[in-house]
Design an enzyme around this catalytic site. Structure first.
Site, mmCIF file in Angstrom:
data_model
loop_
_atom_site.group_PDB
_atom_site.id
_atom_site.type_symbol
_atom_site.label_atom_id
_atom_site.label_comp_id
_atom_site.label_asym_id
_atom_site.label_seq_id
_atom_site.Cartn_x
_atom_site.Cartn_y
_atom_site.Cartn_z
ATOM 1 N N HIS A 1 45.873 -79.355 21.637
ATOM 2 C CA HIS A 1 45.338 -80.709 21.517
ATOM 3 C C HIS A 1 44.462 -81.046 22.733
ATOM 4 C CE1 HIS A 1 45.984 -85.221 21.878
ATOM 5 N NE2 HIS A 1 45.450 -85.103 20.685
ATOM 6 N N ASP B 1 37.139 -82.705 19.951
ATOM 7 C CA ASP B 1 36.710 -84.003 19.418
ATOM 8 C C ASP B 1 35.221 -84.098 19.674
ATOM 9 O OD1 ASP B 1 39.229 -85.145 18.594
ATOM 10 O OD2 ASP B 1 39.731 -85.277 20.721
ATOM 11 N N HIS C 1 36.850 -87.176 23.601
ATOM 12 C CA HIS C 1 37.717 -87.833 22.627
ATOM 13 C C HIS C 1 37.158 -89.145 22.091
ATOM 14 C CE1 HIS C 1 41.092 -90.342 21.191
ATOM 15 N NE2 HIS C 1 41.395 -89.220 20.576
#
Ligand code: CA
Length: 327
Positions: free
Chosen positions: A12, A41, A54
């Site tokens: 992540h 992202d 992000h």
């Protein structure tokens, strides 16, 4: 019939438990720790470059306020779409923070210290080249797990971020469902558009993951019918883990929601987010981080997890698989 997959570990935002999220350093570390997939992202700059970050704002992880104090919008935020890539690459990246009494406070105080070393924002291409380069030099085949961020916002700024992301993927050889990529998005209208229009138009066919938030907009999708409808365009779901096991569960008395069965019955893979080892955020029903993983992988039966701690998660699965004969 439920498809059986090897359980996967998705880094992540990289090894974000140890290094500032979405830096190349965090990605290299997650790769070395044995991640199956690295997450990106994606947002777009003023000169239409795709960067790995992000938020479509710069203010939560960079020193943009110090370098370009006047470049915020009326809401006080600094938007990626208002800056060129060259401008963005002059910024320093740090751990995620918020402001309190004029001071930066780290969101995760025991992680990499704020303001130390020097990290930069990079492009989607840079990161793919890192992963593919490491795949060459190590002989492994680690995948990528890009997320298209805020497609509606980008549209309101006159930009088609999905098409731009697909172009990059295609240029780097990701164009079939068998390629090592999952493309994820929170916006179901956009994901369906990608599946129905963009992919066929570009001669591509990729695995798509519908992200789900624990908010009322997503409730209609959570039924058996909802999952069947999603399965018409998605290959998997990425729910908040609290949508699978209710937080009010107690140890030994887990309240597993019907979403798990509904998704698997519809043939969807399940990759919940976000698994973190910090004691204060481990749900009360789990005794430890390992126990939390055990619950999700082997009692709930998810197919993979998004984690800030690739090393602990990879080691957990290795230990668990010891002594189990493989074909
Ligand atoms: Ca993400």
């Amino acid at each position: 019939m439920i498809k059986q997959h090897k359980k996967i570990v998705i880094a992540h935002r990289g090894a974000s438990g140890y290094l500032p999220e979405h830096t190349l350093a965090a990605k290299a570390m997650a790769y070395a720790m044995g991640a199956d997939y690295l997450e990106q992202d994606l947002v777009m700059t003023r000169d239409k470059k795709i960067i790995v970050l992000h938020d479509h704002h710069l203010d939560a992880v960079t020193n943009v306020k110090d370098i370009f104090p006047d470049r915020h919008r009326k809401d006080g935020r600094y938007y990626v779409i208002d800056f060129t890539l060259a401008e963005i690459q002059t910024l320093s990246v740090s751990e995620r923070f918020h402001w309190k009494d004029g001071k930066k406070i780290a969101v995760f105080p025991n992680r990499f210290p704020l303001g130390k070393s020097d990290f930069k924002i990079h492009t989607f291409e840079d990161e793919i080249e890192l992963v593919q380069g490491l795949n060459t030099s190590t002989g492994r085949n680690v995948g990528i797990y890009p997320e298209i961020k805020s497609p509606a916002f980008h549209k309101s700024e006159g930009q088609d971020i999905s098409r731009a992301v697909l172009k990059v993927l295609k240029a780097y050889g990701y164009s079939r469902k068998s390629d090592r990529v999952y493309l994820q998005c929170f916006d179901p209208v956009e994901l369906k558009h990608i599946h129905d229009d963009l992919l066929p138009e570009m001669g591509m066919d990729l695995k798509l993951v519908q992200l789900l938030e624990y908010t009322k907009e997503y409730m209609p999708f959570l039924s058996q019918k909802g999952m069947k409808d999603l399965a018409k365009f998605a290959d998997g779901i990425g729910p908040d883990k609290d949508m699978l096991v209710l937080t009010q569960s107690s140890p030994g008395a887990l309240q597993i929601t019907p979403l798990v069965k509904a998704a698997h019955d519809a043939g969807l893979e399940i990759h919940p987010y976000t698994f973190r080892r910090e004691k204060e955020i481990i749900p009360a029903y789990a005794k430890s981080y390992a126990d939390l993983l055990d619950i999700f992988f082997f009692q709930v039966g998810v197919d993979g997890v998004f984690t800030d701690f690739t090393d602990l998660t990879v080691n957990f699965l290795k230990e668990k698989n010891k002594g189990i004969p493989t074909k």
